[in-house]
Design a protein around this motif. Sequence first.
Motif, PDB file in Angstrom:
ATOM      1  N   UNK A 166       0.815  -1.211   0.000  1.00 12.72           N
ATOM      2  CA  UNK A 166       0.000   0.000   0.000  1.00 12.72           C
ATOM      3  C   UNK A 166       0.852   1.267   0.000  1.00 12.72           C
ATOM      4  N   UNK A 167       2.137   1.110   0.385  1.00 11.87           N
ATOM      5  CA  UNK A 167       3.067   2.218   0.140  1.00 11.87           C
ATOM      6  C   UNK A 167       4.292   1.639  -0.563  1.00 11.87           C
ATOM      7  N   UNK A 168       4.866   2.412  -1.473  1.00 13.68           N
ATOM      8  CA  UNK A 168       5.974   1.899  -2.293  1.00 13.68           C
ATOM      9  C   UNK A 168       7.162   1.419  -1.461  1.00 13.68           C
ATOM     10  N   UNK A 169       7.426   2.090  -0.360  1.00 14.22           N
ATOM     11  CA  UNK A 169       8.620   1.766   0.429  1.00 14.22           C
ATOM     12  C   UNK A 169       8.540   0.353   1.010  1.00 14.22           C
ATOM     13  N   UNK A 170       7.326  -0.080   1.366  1.00 16.16           N
ATOM     14  CA  UNK A 170       7.196  -1.443   1.869  1.00 16.16           C
ATOM     15  C   UNK A 170       7.292  -2.439   0.716  1.00 16.16           C
ATOM     16  N   UNK A 171       6.710  -2.058  -0.429  1.00 17.74           N
ATOM     17  CA  UNK A 171       6.708  -2.962  -1.582  1.00 17.74           C
ATOM     18  C   UNK A 171       8.113  -3.223  -2.104  1.00 17.74           C
ATOM     19  N   UNK A 172       9.011  -2.274  -1.837  1.00 17.30           N
ATOM     20  CA  UNK A 172      10.378  -2.396  -2.357  1.00 17.30           C
ATOM     21  C   UNK A 172      11.229  -3.427  -1.623  1.00 17.30           C
ATOM     22  N   UNK A 173      10.844  -3.779  -0.386  1.00 12.29           N
ATOM     23  CA  UNK A 173      11.671  -4.691   0.420  1.00 12.29           C
ATOM     24  C   UNK A 173      11.727  -6.063  -0.253  1.00 12.29           C
ATOM     25  N   UNK A 174      12.927  -6.622  -0.448  1.00 16.31           N
ATOM     26  CA  UNK A 174      13.037  -7.958  -1.052  1.00 16.31           C
ATOM     27  C   UNK A 174      12.247  -8.970  -0.226  1.00 16.31           C
ATOM     28  N   UNK A 175      11.351  -9.717  -0.863  1.00 17.42           N
ATOM     29  CA  UNK A 175      10.395 -10.532  -0.118  1.00 17.42           C
ATOM     30  C   UNK A 175      10.992 -11.729   0.600  1.00 17.42           C
ATOM     31  N   UNK A 176      12.197 -12.171   0.217  1.00 19.84           N
ATOM     32  CA  UNK A 176      12.740 -13.388   0.832  1.00 19.84           C
ATOM     33  C   UNK A 176      13.485 -13.124   2.138  1.00 19.84           C
TER      34      UNK A 176
END
Lengths: 304, 304, 304, 304
Positions: free
Chosen positions: B26-36
Amino acid sequence: MDYQQIIEELCLEIAPLQKIGKVADYIPELAKVPPEKFGISLITLEGKDFYSGLYQEAFSIQSISKVFGLSMALSLAGDSLWSRVGVEPSGTAFNSIVQLEYEKGIPRNPFINAGALVVADVLLSHLKSPKADLLEFIRTLAKNPAIDINIDVYISERNTGSLNASLAYMLKSYGNIKNDVNQVLDFYFFQCSIMMSCYDLATAMLAYADHSKSFDYAGYSLTHSGVKRLNAVMLTCGFYDESGEFSFRVGLPGKSGVGGGIVAIYPQRFSVAVWSPRLNQKGNSVMGMKALELLTTKTGLSVF
Amino acid sequence: MDYQQIIEELCLEIAPLQKIGKVADYIPELAKVPPEKFGISLITLEGKDFYSGLYQEAFSIQSISKVFGLSMALSLAGDSLWSRVGVEPSGTAFNSIVQLEYEKGIPRNPFINAGALVVADVLLSHLKSPKADLLEFIRTLAKNPAIDINIDVYISERNTGSLNASLAYMLKSYGNIKNDVNQVLDFYFFQCSIMMSCYDLATAMLAYADHSKSFDYAGYSLTHSGVKRLNAVMLTCGFYDESGEFSFRVGLPGKSGVGGGIVAIYPQRFSVAVWSPRLNQKGNSVMGMKALELLTTKTGLSVF
Amino acid sequence: MDYQQIIEELCLEIAPLQKIGKVADYIPELAKVPPEKFGISLITLEGKDFYSGLYQEAFSIQSISKVFGLSMALSLAGDSLWSRVGVEPSGTAFNSIVQLEYEKGIPRNPFINAGALVVADVLLSHLKSPKADLLEFIRTLAKNPAIDINIDVYISERNTGSLNASLAYMLKSYGNIKNDVNQVLDFYFFQCSIMMSCYDLATAMLAYADHSKSFDYAGYSLTHSGVKRLNAVMLTCGFYDESGEFSFRVGLPGKSGVGGGIVAIYPQRFSVAVWSPRLNQKGNSVMGMKALELLTTKTGLSVF
Amino acid sequence: MDYQQIIEELCLEIAPLQKIGKVADYIPELAKVPPEKFGISLITLEGKDFYSGLYQEAFSIQSISKVFGLSMALSLAGDSLWSRVGVEPSGTAFNSIVQLEYEKGIPRNPFINAGALVVADVLLSHLKSPKADLLEFIRTLAKNPAIDINIDVYISERNTGSLNASLAYMLKSYGNIKNDVNQVLDFYFFQCSIMMSCYDLATAMLAYADHSKSFDYAGYSLTHSGVKRLNAVMLTCGFYDESGEFSFRVGLPGKSGVGGGIVAIYPQRFSVAVWSPRLNQKGNSVMGMKALELLTTKTGLSVF
């Protein structure tokens, strides 16, 4: 820990609450119970017991029976039970049909009425004589072969059970009742009308507090993890929409009934049962709630 | 208990979950974190620490900050706080406004967004520099003066906070926000954007697990009973509408955040923090939930 | 039909209701209006007008303005408007946010507050001077260039508009507000604070009753079918959760406002406006509702 | 007005919809009906009739029967009926139990299932042979003594009626069912299984369109005002949560059934019945809705 002294202290401290609250009156048999009655019984894992008041007088356990029915159903159906009933607090009153419709016939947890009806349905699917088997299981847990139902309560429940019938038919409409609705209701009213004393209940609940030995009674067994999870559901869901409050003030897994009884356990230490018929607005015993709050405050013992 | 070995075992067992779930976007900064990404840190009351993975990498703690804000508000306002926010599980999603309207502006508990906004409002009423004070409190708890916010997360939260603004104005309309709504929202977004590592969080949460000494950090103090009650609220309300499930599977008081972090405590024994960004449908970390479930299963340690 | 005599009769019959109900008091300017005020104005398609009481005294039209805003938005956006707001009765109170959350940001109809905020947003997207344009449209409809807002009401609305702000931010969070929320709210409060008399309103509403000529005012035009559909929405949704009752008792399309005004039309025959500040529990004028019920009972004229 | 030509035109225009929608399948007897069936019948107050398709083929009228049951109950109980059932649109699906619980057992209106169950209960309280009396009333209205139920539909309804049973027991729990629940349900399922053709229905509904003569059939009479109010309830509540849409598009009082039938009236002009089994997601006939929309668009006749 001098439990007996603490019990005597808390009995003095709760005495001023004796006139507060209202006895359940949806069936005449509950309304008839003298409202000032009070009893408490605590039993430690070492087998020492402490008590006060009318701890040997039997009363209608009502929803406390849901703990025993759930134990049997888990033993019979295993974790598959959890596909038909959840483990989340309901956030609403104990008989709300709203959530049931919203969540397509899967009751939030086994301690709201809808969930207990699904549990009853599971027992009917597995057992030939579910009523006798339930009594046998409870008598074994409580080590008291004299435990039985109050036939007047049983008949009254059946005659005033429209709301539970509404819940049961709603579950049926979603396919989450497999047996005949009337038989499910009949069994449910039967379990609600069982009579036990505080001493009976504390004895029975000791099985849930005791992790050192395996849970196996009258042929119904639970794994160590199964007992702990059942305790967890008691803590989060055992007091309808006052579950958070009970966890907050008392800090123990427990279960209440509209007959005025409350049971609770401190894992690895003790079980306790208390009884007083006057209820607060959420349907839980006024003196019972306070007694248990004082118990954990004075002993400093809570799971937190 | 060999915690290090257990941690290594559970890390192997959760590895297959690495691709399951969805990073908050919902915010780009969280979406950017590598998911693994994954880290875990466990600290015992004796001060021994165990860990695996990226346990020193800071991430956005998001709703875990609600535990710290609540602690400060309780220290400042005492039990009067509970007249403005309840302690009951919500039974609905974390941002539901329905319950708020139905219950006339009293949020169900301090860990849903509406409740955290009321807590933020209390802090603003008591403190001249609430942001600095919150950071100071958390730095003291975590023994790490370098803890700070992520400014990009903070700005993003502010730009996408319509739903929280809706909640805040609803609270305001019922008189349960006293300060300027924009200032309350600003403080709330600030606290959500704090960055901490698993090690920071485990260190900070040790204060809640440790009943042997008094809770007093940076001038904010809680009674023994206050800490226990806060732990109780974590257990019943810490995971939105998956709180029952967490209690059932893990059996510890805890709190999650949509950044993928989860903290939990075993009273008198240890605190633990885990981090993995992929979330399940309820907004809780997939690997984090499983890691903690395995931890209590393997150690046999749960409060039940 | 002797409308004047009927109006005089009904004025006598409603007199006993003069003390019943409560003036809206959420803003001081509405609370200040003397509660016994009453006026009525009826105008036929042939241009004859009938009246009683303070039919020339201007009052705060409040939600009646939603009819005019909707007309402009329909003229500007056409039927695409209906993808952003529905035409179903809400079944709940006028400011309920519950339905909005449940239905993902699509308000049930344009006459609940959430729907009117979406309509306001549409006007802001299409118009450079929406406030001036709205006034111009209403002045043209009512043939009265002196119509204006009450600046005190306008300011008061802005200062007490937390609930509407909550609705607007909820709409924004679902993407159903395109413009700045504060500007949308500002325009909404502006339209609510417009002052008109019963005579002004009856004149303006005649345009909706008259199917013989095309609807085209100040550059805003609706098709014949568009006017009829707008009338249909008034009938099913014009009185919040008392719409069914109004349809049942009065049987005409209409719209009420918390300033105590009500407008209604009998297609092809007449328009009528009535004003009395005391409201019933649903927020509709007590004397106004009764006056219109008597009007259709005595004339035998209803759309059914 | 050349109704016959308009009917033929609209039949051509709706033909492309023949494959859209889904036949009701909750009971096998409805699912068996060939989905392409279509009929329409329109009768003017002057007694001229117009038609197309299978206008003489009988089908299961289902919820359209609620209009007839309500008429009888109003004749028998008078306005006291409205203390047990409201006149407001429900804003939710036709079988929602949520509203019922929230509003303490008073159904929103007589056309949702809960309301129709209360109406059925009223008939059972007043009549010795309610089933025979209902048939007699309908046969008189429709001038067709051959009208009867479909026994297979009746039996199927009884076997699949859990949801209605749930509603009925909920009403009973609030004291809003006076008779035996099973008898109320039995009567309700009986009325739903009545078979009528479009011609039968148009003939029967003419009584509601005709204000020039008094409503008095088989001993059941309504006042002029009573008929108009019944029409008003049809307009606001006749199509479940698509009532606003029907009012918006068609602009006539009407009632639908899941058998695919729809009746509507234009007061003082005509009655019309249409039938096509495929339903939209709200449970209303796809071709039927469109046919009536085209009818009022082409004739320019709507109550607005």
